[in-house]
Design an enzyme around this catalytic site. Structure first.
Site, PDB file in Angstrom:
ATOM      1  N   GLU A  33       0.831  -1.214   0.000  1.00 51.81           N
ATOM      2  CA  GLU A  33       0.000   0.000   0.000  1.00 51.81           C
ATOM      3  C   GLU A  33       0.865   1.264   0.000  1.00 51.81           C
ATOM      4  O   GLU A  33       2.089   1.198   0.193  1.00 51.81           O
ATOM      5  CB  GLU A  33      -0.937   0.002   1.215  1.00 51.81           C
ATOM      6  CG  GLU A  33      -0.200  -0.064   2.549  1.00 51.81           C
ATOM      7  CD  GLU A  33      -0.890   0.734   3.635  1.00 51.81           C
ATOM      8  OE1 GLU A  33      -1.298   1.872   3.374  1.00 51.81           O
ATOM      9  OE2 GLU A  33      -0.976   0.212   4.762  1.00 51.81           O
ATOM     10  N   LYS A  95      -5.672  10.563   0.467  1.00 49.45           N
ATOM     11  CA  LYS A  95      -5.738   9.220   1.051  1.00 49.45           C
ATOM     12  C   LYS A  95      -6.951   8.543   0.421  1.00 49.45           C
ATOM     13  O   LYS A  95      -8.076   9.024   0.569  1.00 49.45           O
ATOM     14  CB  LYS A  95      -5.888   9.354   2.569  1.00 49.45           C
ATOM     15  CG  LYS A  95      -6.073   8.056   3.313  1.00 49.45           C
ATOM     16  CD  LYS A  95      -6.086   8.325   4.829  1.00 49.45           C
ATOM     17  CE  LYS A  95      -6.590   7.125   5.615  1.00 49.45           C
ATOM     18  NZ  LYS A  95      -6.647   7.392   7.065  1.00 49.45           N
ATOM     19  N   VAL A 115      -5.336   0.220   2.971  1.00 50.32           N
ATOM     20  CA  VAL A 115      -5.482  -1.233   2.839  1.00 50.32           C
ATOM     21  C   VAL A 115      -6.730  -1.540   2.005  1.00 50.32           C
ATOM     22  O   VAL A 115      -6.683  -2.316   1.044  1.00 50.32           O
ATOM     23  CB  VAL A 115      -5.579  -1.889   4.248  1.00 50.32           C
ATOM     24  CG1 VAL A 115      -5.998  -3.349   4.143  1.00 50.32           C
ATOM     25  CG2 VAL A 115      -4.248  -1.756   4.973  1.00 50.32           C
ATOM     26  N   ASP A 147     -16.913   5.504  13.753  1.00 53.03           N
ATOM     27  CA  ASP A 147     -15.766   5.494  12.858  1.00 53.03           C
ATOM     28  C   ASP A 147     -15.244   4.062  12.714  1.00 53.03           C
ATOM     29  O   ASP A 147     -14.535   3.549  13.571  1.00 53.03           O
ATOM     30  CB  ASP A 147     -14.672   6.419  13.407  1.00 53.03           C
ATOM     31  CG  ASP A 147     -13.510   6.573  12.439  1.00 53.03           C
ATOM     32  OD1 ASP A 147     -13.382   5.762  11.502  1.00 53.03           O
ATOM     33  OD2 ASP A 147     -12.721   7.519  12.626  1.00 53.03           O
ATOM     34  N   SER A 149     -13.251   1.664  10.021  1.00 49.95           N
ATOM     35  CA  SER A 149     -12.438   1.744   8.806  1.00 49.95           C
ATOM     36  C   SER A 149     -13.041   0.914   7.674  1.00 49.95           C
ATOM     37  O   SER A 149     -13.506  -0.217   7.887  1.00 49.95           O
ATOM     38  CB  SER A 149     -11.022   1.236   9.091  1.00 49.95           C
ATOM     39  OG  SER A 149     -10.289   1.174   7.893  1.00 49.95           O
ATOM     40  N   ASP A 151     -11.393  -0.538   5.665  1.00 51.93           N
ATOM     41  CA  ASP A 151     -10.532  -1.729   5.503  1.00 51.93           C
ATOM     42  C   ASP A 151     -11.310  -2.997   5.849  1.00 51.93           C
ATOM     43  O   ASP A 151     -11.105  -4.047   5.232  1.00 51.93           O
ATOM     44  CB  ASP A 151      -9.326  -1.663   6.458  1.00 51.93           C
ATOM     45  CG  ASP A 151      -8.302  -0.608   6.068  1.00 51.93           C
ATOM     46  OD1 ASP A 151      -8.455   0.026   5.013  1.00 51.93           O
ATOM     47  OD2 ASP A 151      -7.343  -0.432   6.840  1.00 51.93           O
ATOM     48  N   LYS A 168      -3.389  -1.625  15.611  1.00 54.63           N
ATOM     49  CA  LYS A 168      -2.875  -0.766  16.687  1.00 54.63           C
ATOM     50  C   LYS A 168      -3.885  -0.627  17.796  1.00 54.63           C
ATOM     51  O   LYS A 168      -5.079  -0.526  17.544  1.00 54.63           O
ATOM     52  CB  LYS A 168      -2.603   0.630  16.135  1.00 54.63           C
ATOM     53  CG  LYS A 168      -1.264   0.785  15.552  1.00 54.63           C
ATOM     54  CD  LYS A 168      -0.761   2.216  15.687  1.00 54.63           C
ATOM     55  CE  LYS A 168       0.601   2.333  15.044  1.00 54.63           C
ATOM     56  NZ  LYS A 168       0.515   2.451  13.594  1.00 54.63           N
TER      57      LYS A 168
HETATM   58  N1  PSU Z   1      -2.710   1.700  10.774  1.00 51.83           N
HETATM   59  C1  PSU Z   1      -1.414   1.904  11.012  1.00 51.83           C
HETATM   60  N2  PSU Z   1      -0.660   2.592  10.108  1.00 51.83           N
HETATM   61  C2  PSU Z   1      -1.193   3.071   8.944  1.00 51.83           C
HETATM   62  C3  PSU Z   1      -2.565   2.811   8.693  1.00 51.83           C
HETATM   63  C4  PSU Z   1      -3.278   2.128   9.621  1.00 51.83           C
HETATM   64  O1  PSU Z   1      -0.922   1.483  12.042  1.00 51.83           O
HETATM   65  O2  PSU Z   1      -0.482   3.700   8.152  1.00 51.83           O
HETATM   66  C5  PSU Z   1      -3.176   3.270   7.395  1.00 51.83           C
HETATM   67  C6  PSU Z   1      -3.429   2.081   6.466  1.00 51.83           C
HETATM   68  O3  PSU Z   1      -3.235   2.511   5.124  1.00 51.83           O
HETATM   69  C7  PSU Z   1      -4.903   1.775   6.687  1.00 51.83           C
HETATM   70  C8  PSU Z   1      -5.461   3.165   6.926  1.00 51.83           C
HETATM   71  O4  PSU Z   1      -5.518   1.124   5.612  1.00 51.83           O
HETATM   72  O5  PSU Z   1      -4.464   3.840   7.664  1.00 51.83           O
HETATM   73  C9  PSU Z   1      -6.773   3.131   7.662  1.00 51.83           C
HETATM   74  O6  PSU Z   1      -7.295   4.409   7.723  1.00 51.83           O
HETATM   75  P1  PSU Z   1      -8.810   4.658   8.196  1.00 51.83           P
HETATM   76  O7  PSU Z   1      -8.811   4.314   9.655  1.00 51.83           O
HETATM   77  O8  PSU Z   1      -9.060   6.098   7.904  1.00 51.83           O
HETATM   78  O9  PSU Z   1      -9.663   3.722   7.384  1.00 51.83           O
HETATM   79 MN    MN Z   2     -12.158   6.082   9.698  1.00 49.75          MN
END
Ligand code: PSU
Ligand code: MN
Length: 311
Positions: A33, A95, A115, A147, A149, A151, A168
């Site tokens: 990614e 993003k 992701v 919220d 993700s 993903d 995380k």
């Molecule tokens: N978690 C991490 N490091 C990252 C990301 C997530 O520890 O860089 C990035 C990845 O690209 C993941 C994205 O797909 O953040 C998720 O963002 P969001 O929570 O906005 O969906």
């Molecule tokens: Mn989000």
């Protein structure tokens, strides 16, 4: 140089020739990614990580394919200058996740894939193995702002194995694992029975199955895919020598979450914000851990791609 393949699609996709050849001949490929480069890591470490991940794949004879969006086209496999651009912190870079994928493409803006975004691209061309650091999930205060993700839904939808160091603990881990169960995504441990928490190799939460070799993962994945299902999350613990102690990490995360709430950071900005604050509070210790676990995941992903190519 790029190849414009005759895929079953009119989408604007450019595939690097060696990636295209590997796809056509069933050679092993690992996707990477780019959100992590553009938004997750500082300069110049991001470029070191980009090149280091690709090298880990190549060292095992696997073709790396970093994925991003540029000039209204989806790029599978990036040249060094393109990786440099996505590491440049250029303010034009978006993003890109499944929600804003087509709109960013239509506007011709540069996009770094999350992701979820990468998994969409992998599915378009049939890349089965993808390596990242950590996936997104359900945020801690999801009861107030839901919220979640994108993903998670992408993991359930697209037939690719995502190798990550778990998630995380800035996230609500039990809620994230419950959602993955609801979505039917196997959460499989790599040499572990417990779901790893990115910087920490273990947790109290069990994985849904455990596999100890790349061959075992590949055989299981083949079966899962034959069931007309979606993807798999393979959770690989950070190597012990680079791990951060859980209690210490929790302290930094608590401060970072408080800052996010005070500064009213939401939506796509919250993950990059928390990562940046963690880096500050840990005086860079979180970065070293981050780098090492991504490299580790890249090697594991490459081993699995090799085994999958044999089946
Ligand atoms: N978690 C991490 N490091 C990252 C990301 C997530 O520890 O860089 C990035 C990845 O690209 C993941 C994205 O797909 O953040 C998720 O963002 P969001 O929570 O906005 O969906
Ligand atoms: Mn989000």
């Amino acid at each position: 140089m790029v190849t414009r393949p005759e895929l079953n699609t009119r989408l604007p996709i450019d595939i690097q020739p060696e990636v295209y050849f590997a796809l056509r001949t069933g050679q092993p490929i690992v996707a990477f990614e780019t959100t992590i480069l553009s938004f997750g890591l500082p300069q110049p470490l991001n470029m070191e990580v980009a090149l280091g991940c690709e090298k880990r794949a190549r060292d095992l004879g696997v073709i790396p394919a970093s994925i991003a969006m540029l000039d209204g086209r989806i790029h599978i496999g990036l040249e060094k200058e393109q990786l440099e651009f996505f590491c440049s912190k250029n303010s034009e870079i978006r993003k890109v996740n499944p929600q804003n994928f087509a709109s960013t493409l239509a506007m011709g803006k540069p996009g770094a894939f999350t992701v979820g975004g990468c998994l969409m691209v992998c599915a378009l061309v049939g890349i089965r193995v993808f390596a990242t650091g950590g996936i997104g999930g359900i945020h801690r205060d999801w009861q107030v702002i839901p919220d979640v993700s994108s993903d998670l839904q992408a993991l359930s939808r697209y037939q690719t194995i995502t190798v990550s160091a778990g998630a995380k603990s800035i996230l609500n881990i039990p809620a994230t694992l419950e959602a993955l169960e609801t979505l039917g995504v196997p959460v499989v441990g790599w040499n572990t029975d417990k779901f790893p928490l990115f910087h920490c190799p273990t947790s109290q939460y069990p994985v849904s199955a455990r596999f100890d070799t790349a061959k075992d993962v590949a055989e299981f994945a083949k079966l899962h895919f034959q069931l007309n299902t979606g993807g798999i999350l393979l959770a690989a613990p950070i190597p012990a020598e680079h791990a951060i102690e859980f209690e210490q990490l929790e302290k930094w995360i608590t401060i970072a979450l408080k800052e996010a709430s005070e500064q009213q950071v939401h939506g796509r900005d919250i993950t990059p914000f928390l990562l940046e604050r963690l880096e500050k509070h840990s005086a860079g210790k979180s970065l070293e851990a981050n780098t090492e676990l991504i490299f580790n995941n890249s090697t594991i992903a490459a081993q699995i791609a090799l085994e999958l190519a044999k089946l």
